[in-house]
Design a protein around this motif. Sequence first.
Motif, short mmCIF file in Angstrom:
data_model
loop_
_atom_site.label_atom_id
_atom_site.label_comp_id
_atom_site.label_asym_id
_atom_site.label_seq_id
_atom_site.Cartn_x
_atom_site.Cartn_y
_atom_site.Cartn_z
N GLN A 147 13.11 -6.03 -2.51
CA GLN A 147 12.83 -6.52 -3.86
C GLN A 147 11.74 -5.68 -4.53
O GLN A 147 11.84 -5.37 -5.72
CB GLN A 147 12.40 -7.99 -3.83
N LEU A 148 10.70 -5.32 -3.78
CA LEU A 148 9.64 -4.48 -4.33
C LEU A 148 10.22 -3.14 -4.76
O LEU A 148 9.91 -2.63 -5.85
CB LEU A 148 8.52 -4.29 -3.31
N LEU B 142 10.17 -1.48 -8.49
CA LEU B 142 9.61 -0.15 -8.72
C LEU B 142 10.66 0.78 -9.35
O LEU B 142 10.33 1.58 -10.23
CB LEU B 142 9.07 0.43 -7.42
N THR B 143 11.90 0.66 -8.92
CA THR B 143 12.98 1.49 -9.47
C THR B 143 13.22 1.13 -10.93
O THR B 143 13.37 2.03 -11.78
CB THR B 143 14.27 1.31 -8.64
N SER C 78 10.12 3.50 -17.61
CA SER C 78 9.13 4.52 -18.01
C SER C 78 9.81 5.81 -18.43
O SER C 78 9.38 6.46 -19.39
CB SER C 78 8.18 4.80 -16.86
N ASN C 79 10.85 6.20 -17.70
CA ASN C 79 11.56 7.44 -18.02
C ASN C 79 12.35 7.34 -19.32
O ASN C 79 12.59 8.34 -19.98
CB ASN C 79 12.50 7.84 -16.88
N ALA C 80 12.77 6.12 -19.70
CA ALA C 80 13.54 5.93 -20.91
C ALA C 80 12.67 6.04 -22.16
O ALA C 80 13.18 6.24 -23.25
CB ALA C 80 14.24 4.56 -20.88
N PHE D 88 0.83 -1.21 0.00
CA PHE D 88 0.00 0.00 0.00
C PHE D 88 0.86 1.25 0.00
O PHE D 88 0.64 2.19 -0.77
CB PHE D 88 -0.93 0.03 1.21
N ARG D 89 1.86 1.27 0.88
CA ARG D 89 2.73 2.45 0.98
C ARG D 89 3.52 2.66 -0.32
O ARG D 89 3.62 3.78 -0.82
CB ARG D 89 3.68 2.33 2.17
N ALA D 90 4.05 1.58 -0.87
CA ALA D 90 4.87 1.69 -2.09
C ALA D 90 4.02 2.12 -3.28
O ALA D 90 4.46 2.97 -4.07
CB ALA D 90 5.56 0.35 -2.37
#
Length: 156
Positions: free
Chosen positions: A141-142, A146-147, A153-155, A21-23
Amino acid sequence: MPARIWVDADACPGVIKEVIFRAATRTGTQATLVANHAMRVPASPFIRFLQVASGFDVADNEIVRRAEAGDLVITSDIPLAAEAIDKGAEALSPRGELYAEGNIRDRLNMRDFMETLRASGVQTGGPSALSQSDRKAFADQLDRWLTRRAATSNAR
């Protein structure tokens, strides 16, 4: 479409759901919990709950049906993880084990072996309680997933 997180929520520990939830909220990543019984989720545009009918593997089948390449499936169910990987998704256990093409077949074989032992009457015991190091391994790992997702996405 942006990568999403699918959670096999029936057996996912509450502390792991809280990490998710937080992530999801922090990163703006869509997370959907799938279960065959009602459960509460925080009010967030990034967190959804999908209740499915009761029955063997109904939630698993719904996750497999909806998951796409690049998504993350969070489950301790090895066959579900294998099906997600076959679709091009990634799979992560609540204990922080990242399942991949290189290790999922071994995990399936071990699961089948243990199931055979149990069916023959051998007491194999259950999994140990979720430890603080398990929680940290999951969160790490999560965060890595996400990273990587953000970098991809940025690429574009």
